[in-house]
Motif scaffolding. Structure first.
Motif, PDB file in Angstrom:
ATOM      1  N   VAL A  46      -4.002  39.385  66.088  1.00 14.28           N
ATOM      2  CA  VAL A  46      -4.234  37.712  67.604  1.00 14.28           C
ATOM      3  C   VAL A  46      -3.477  38.070  68.963  1.00 14.28           C
ATOM      4  O   VAL A  46      -3.454  38.402  68.989  1.00 14.28           O
ATOM      5  CB  VAL A  46      -2.665  37.151  67.009  1.00 14.28           C
ATOM      6  N   THR A  47      -4.748  38.475  69.451  1.00 13.33           N
ATOM      7  CA  THR A  47      -4.554  38.450  70.758  1.00 13.33           C
ATOM      8  C   THR A  47      -4.555  36.740  72.005  1.00 13.33           C
ATOM      9  O   THR A  47      -4.538  36.081  70.909  1.00 13.33           O
ATOM     10  CB  THR A  47      -6.628  38.391  71.564  1.00 13.33           C
ATOM     11  N   VAL A  48      -3.855  37.220  73.194  1.00 16.74           N
ATOM     12  CA  VAL A  48      -3.266  36.645  73.745  1.00 16.74           C
ATOM     13  C   VAL A  48      -4.879  35.479  73.869  1.00 16.74           C
ATOM     14  O   VAL A  48      -4.423  34.125  73.742  1.00 16.74           O
ATOM     15  CB  VAL A  48      -2.890  36.572  75.009  1.00 16.74           C
ATOM     16  N   GLU A  49      -5.749  36.276  73.617  1.00  8.69           N
ATOM     17  CA  GLU A  49      -7.019  34.574  74.053  1.00  8.69           C
ATOM     18  C   GLU A  49      -7.416  33.707  72.515  1.00  8.69           C
ATOM     19  O   GLU A  49      -7.413  32.955  72.599  1.00  8.69           O
ATOM     20  CB  GLU A  49      -8.327  35.328  74.566  1.00  8.69           C
ATOM     21  N   VAL A  50      -7.718  34.480  71.565  1.00  5.46           N
ATOM     22  CA  VAL A  50      -7.323  33.965  70.044  1.00  5.46           C
ATOM     23  C   VAL A  50      -6.150  33.167  70.417  1.00  5.46           C
ATOM     24  O   VAL A  50      -5.911  31.441  70.052  1.00  5.46           O
ATOM     25  CB  VAL A  50      -7.252  34.976  69.692  1.00  5.46           C
ATOM     26  N   ALA A  51      -4.943  33.427  71.127  1.00  5.66           N
ATOM     27  CA  ALA A  51      -3.269  32.497  70.645  1.00  5.66           C
ATOM     28  C   ALA A  51      -3.650  31.175  71.661  1.00  5.66           C
ATOM     29  O   ALA A  51      -4.142  30.267  71.601  1.00  5.66           O
ATOM     30  CB  ALA A  51      -2.352  33.362  71.146  1.00  5.66           C
ATOM     31  N   ASP A  52      -4.570  31.937  72.805  1.00  8.70           N
ATOM     32  CA  ASP A  52      -4.705  30.510  73.846  1.00  8.70           C
ATOM     33  C   ASP A  52      -5.631  29.214  73.082  1.00  8.70           C
ATOM     34  O   ASP A  52      -5.651  28.453  73.257  1.00  8.70           O
ATOM     35  CB  ASP A  52      -5.019  31.054  75.328  1.00  8.70           C
ATOM     36  N   GLY A  53      -6.788  29.912  72.216  1.00  5.99           N
ATOM     37  CA  GLY A  53      -7.853  28.685  72.028  1.00  5.99           C
ATOM     38  C   GLY A  53      -6.800  27.957  71.235  1.00  5.99           C
ATOM     39  O   GLY A  53      -7.024  27.216  70.454  1.00  5.99           O
ATOM     40  N   ILE A  54      -6.410  28.693  69.950  1.00  7.83           N
ATOM     41  CA  ILE A  54      -5.209  28.025  68.985  1.00  7.83           C
ATOM     42  C   ILE A  54      -4.730  27.025  70.033  1.00  7.83           C
ATOM     43  O   ILE A  54      -4.455  25.400  69.611  1.00  7.83           O
ATOM     44  CB  ILE A  54      -4.331  29.020  68.180  1.00  7.83           C
ATOM     45  N   ARG A  55      -4.360  26.886  70.885  1.00  6.24           N
ATOM     46  CA  ARG A  55      -3.091  26.166  71.730  1.00  6.24           C
ATOM     47  C   ARG A  55      -3.945  24.921  72.231  1.00  6.24           C
ATOM     48  O   ARG A  55      -4.050  24.474  72.279  1.00  6.24           O
ATOM     49  CB  ARG A  55      -2.526  26.921  72.783  1.00  6.24           C
ATOM     50  N   ASN A  56      -5.276  25.595  72.333  1.00  6.68           N
ATOM     51  CA  ASN A  56      -6.385  24.323  72.929  1.00  6.68           C
ATOM     52  C   ASN A  56      -7.463  23.957  71.966  1.00  6.68           C
ATOM     53  O   ASN A  56      -7.971  22.862  71.795  1.00  6.68           O
ATOM     54  CB  ASN A  56      -7.450  25.645  73.740  1.00  6.68           C
ATOM     55  N   GLY A  57      -6.528  24.267  70.488  1.00 11.45           N
ATOM     56  CA  GLY A  57      -7.199  23.875  69.506  1.00 11.45           C
ATOM     57  C   GLY A  57      -8.118  24.085  68.463  1.00 11.45           C
ATOM     58  O   GLY A  57      -9.190  23.808  67.762  1.00 11.45           O
ATOM     59  N   GLN A  58      -9.037  25.285  68.992  1.00 13.48           N
ATOM     60  CA  GLN A  58      -9.739  26.369  68.336  1.00 13.48           C
ATOM     61  C   GLN A  58      -9.223  27.071  67.141  1.00 13.48           C
ATOM     62  O   GLN A  58      -8.389  27.927  67.666  1.00 13.48           O
ATOM     63  CB  GLN A  58     -10.478  26.768  69.548  1.00 13.48           C
ATOM     64  N   ILE A  59      -9.111  26.660  66.361  1.00 10.15           N
ATOM     65  CA  ILE A  59      -8.262  26.958  64.771  1.00 10.15           C
ATOM     66  C   ILE A  59      -9.230  27.837  64.330  1.00 10.15           C
ATOM     67  O   ILE A  59      -9.728  27.308  63.123  1.00 10.15           O
ATOM     68  CB  ILE A  59      -7.422  25.894  63.954  1.00 10.15           C
ATOM     69  N   PRO A  60      -9.035  29.304  64.435  1.00  5.27           N
ATOM     70  CA  PRO A  60      -9.986  29.865  63.480  1.00  5.27           C
ATOM     71  C   PRO A  60      -8.915  30.479  62.366  1.00  5.27           C
ATOM     72  O   PRO A  60      -8.310  30.388  61.885  1.00  5.27           O
ATOM     73  CB  PRO A  60      -9.605  31.779  63.981  1.00  5.27           C
ATOM     74  N   PRO A 127      -2.142  27.799  53.241  1.00  2.00           N
ATOM     75  CA  PRO A 127      -1.019  26.793  53.666  1.00  2.00           C
ATOM     76  C   PRO A 127      -1.022  26.323  55.415  1.00  2.00           C
ATOM     77  O   PRO A 127      -1.356  25.171  55.900  1.00  2.00           O
ATOM     78  CB  PRO A 127       0.230  26.561  53.142  1.00  2.00           C
ATOM     79  N   ALA A 128      -0.391  27.074  56.449  1.00  3.34           N
ATOM     80  CA  ALA A 128      -0.732  26.985  57.682  1.00  3.34           C
ATOM     81  C   ALA A 128      -1.818  26.612  58.495  1.00  3.34           C
ATOM     82  O   ALA A 128      -2.094  25.729  59.178  1.00  3.34           O
ATOM     83  CB  ALA A 128      -0.266  28.305  58.352  1.00  3.34           C
ATOM     84  N   HIS A 129      -3.158  27.520  57.992  1.00  2.00           N
ATOM     85  CA  HIS A 129      -4.222  26.836  58.677  1.00  2.00           C
ATOM     86  C   HIS A 129      -4.606  25.598  58.400  1.00  2.00           C
ATOM     87  O   HIS A 129      -4.570  24.504  59.126  1.00  2.00           O
ATOM     88  CB  HIS A 129      -5.014  27.850  57.874  1.00  2.00           C
ATOM     89  N   ALA A 130      -3.783  25.084  56.537  1.00  2.00           N
ATOM     90  CA  ALA A 130      -4.582  23.769  56.078  1.00  2.00           C
ATOM     91  C   ALA A 130      -3.654  23.062  57.381  1.00  2.00           C
ATOM     92  O   ALA A 130      -4.348  21.157  57.359  1.00  2.00           O
ATOM     93  CB  ALA A 130      -4.822  23.686  54.776  1.00  2.00           C
ATOM     94  N   LEU A 131      -2.815  22.662  57.887  1.00  2.00           N
ATOM     95  CA  LEU A 131      -1.410  21.739  57.951  1.00  2.00           C
ATOM     96  C   LEU A 131      -1.976  21.858  59.767  1.00  2.00           C
ATOM     97  O   LEU A 131      -2.021  20.537  60.334  1.00  2.00           O
ATOM     98  CB  LEU A 131      -0.049  22.601  58.186  1.00  2.00           C
ATOM     99  N   LEU A 132      -1.928  23.414  60.148  1.00  2.00           N
ATOM    100  CA  LEU A 132      -2.191  23.096  61.475  1.00  2.00           C
ATOM    101  C   LEU A 132      -3.808  22.032  61.740  1.00  2.00           C
ATOM    102  O   LEU A 132      -3.775  21.364  62.806  1.00  2.00           O
ATOM    103  CB  LEU A 132      -2.054  24.376  62.288  1.00  2.00           C
ATOM    104  N   SER A 133      -4.441  22.397  61.073  1.00  2.00           N
ATOM    105  CA  SER A 133      -5.829  21.510  61.052  1.00  2.00           C
ATOM    106  C   SER A 133      -5.702  19.951  60.639  1.00  2.00           C
ATOM    107  O   SER A 133      -6.143  19.444  61.807  1.00  2.00           O
ATOM    108  CB  SER A 133      -7.411  22.628  60.224  1.00  2.00           C
ATOM    109  N   CYS A 134      -5.032  19.623  59.936  1.00  2.00           N
ATOM    110  CA  CYS A 134      -4.938  18.335  59.411  1.00  2.00           C
ATOM    111  C   CYS A 134      -4.134  18.144  61.149  1.00  2.00           C
ATOM    112  O   CYS A 134      -4.669  16.701  61.779  1.00  2.00           O
ATOM    113  CB  CYS A 134      -4.198  18.153  58.027  1.00  2.00           C
ATOM    114  N   LEU A 135      -3.162  18.497  61.279  1.00  2.00           N
ATOM    115  CA  LEU A 135      -2.437  18.158  62.295  1.00  2.00           C
ATOM    116  C   LEU A 135      -3.558  17.783  63.605  1.00  2.00           C
ATOM    117  O   LEU A 135      -3.251  16.503  63.978  1.00  2.00           O
ATOM    118  CB  LEU A 135      -0.775  18.799  63.085  1.00  2.00           C
ATOM    119  N   LYS A 136      -4.238  18.585  63.636  1.00  2.00           N
ATOM    120  CA  LYS A 136      -5.023  18.027  65.179  1.00  2.00           C
ATOM    121  C   LYS A 136      -5.868  17.782  64.723  1.00  2.00           C
ATOM    122  O   LYS A 136      -6.168  17.175  65.928  1.00  2.00           O
ATOM    123  CB  LYS A 136      -5.437  19.855  65.248  1.00  2.00           C
ATOM    124  N   SER A 137      -6.518  17.449  63.792  1.00  2.00           N
ATOM    125  CA  SER A 137      -7.530  16.132  63.782  1.00  2.00           C
ATOM    126  C   SER A 137      -6.853  15.178  64.448  1.00  2.00           C
ATOM    127  O   SER A 137      -7.231  13.904  63.418  1.00  2.00           O
ATOM    128  CB  SER A 137      -8.492  16.209  61.492  1.00  2.00           C
TER     129      SER A 137
END
Length: 145
Positions: A46-60, A127-137
């Motif tokens: 998980v690169t800094v760029e990927v982490a930045d993307g997650i922070r910006n709502g792009q959740i791989p 579960p972490a992906h599902a939870l964060l995706s739900c919260l983002k939505s």
């Protein structure tokens, strides 16, 4: 050790004069940076760029990203062994978010309370992906370190 430091920083920040209304956005992001600094080295794919993307709502949706998200959510006490900790999340929300964020986050947390039900944590931290995706939505002002 870093989690203890985080809790001290947040506690001191909250108890400073003039901060009765909760933490500032700056304090929130500082606390988030500490969590991120603990979790990123554990997942070198998980690169800094990927982490930045997650922070910006792009959740791989892959094992490394999901387990990085799980690490941060565990530090926030939002998830434990793949189970969403609703009550702990509500308490942490009161500590880690500015007051202006709280009503929407409270609603989002309650909307997503069942998002991890039936999902297995191992091996992919689903579960972490599902939870964060739900919260983002469900939360307009999405915040993740």
């Amino acid at each position: 050790m870093k989690l203890d430091l985080l809790l001290i920083i947040v506690a001191v920040g909250i108890s400073l004069p003039g901060s009765e209304a909760g933490v500032t956005e700056e304090q929130m992001w500082s606390a988030g940076k500490l969590m991120r600094d603990v979790c990123l080295p554990k997942y070198p794919k998980v690169t800094v760029e990927v982490a930045d993307g997650i922070r910006n709502g792009q959740i791989p949706n892959n094992k490394d990203s999901n387990c990085y998200i799980n690490c941060v959510l565990e530090m926030m006490q939002a998830i434990k062994k793949g189970k969403f900790q609703v009550e702990a999340s509500l308490k942490q929300m009161d500590v880690l978010l500015p007051d202006s964020y709280k009503p929407e986050y409270r609603q989002g947390i309650n909307t997503c309370k069942d998002s991890t039900v039936g999902l297995k944590n191992a091996p992919n931290c689903d579960p972490a992906h599902a939870l964060l995706s739900c919260l983002k939505s469900n939360i307009k002002v999405f915040v993740f370190p």
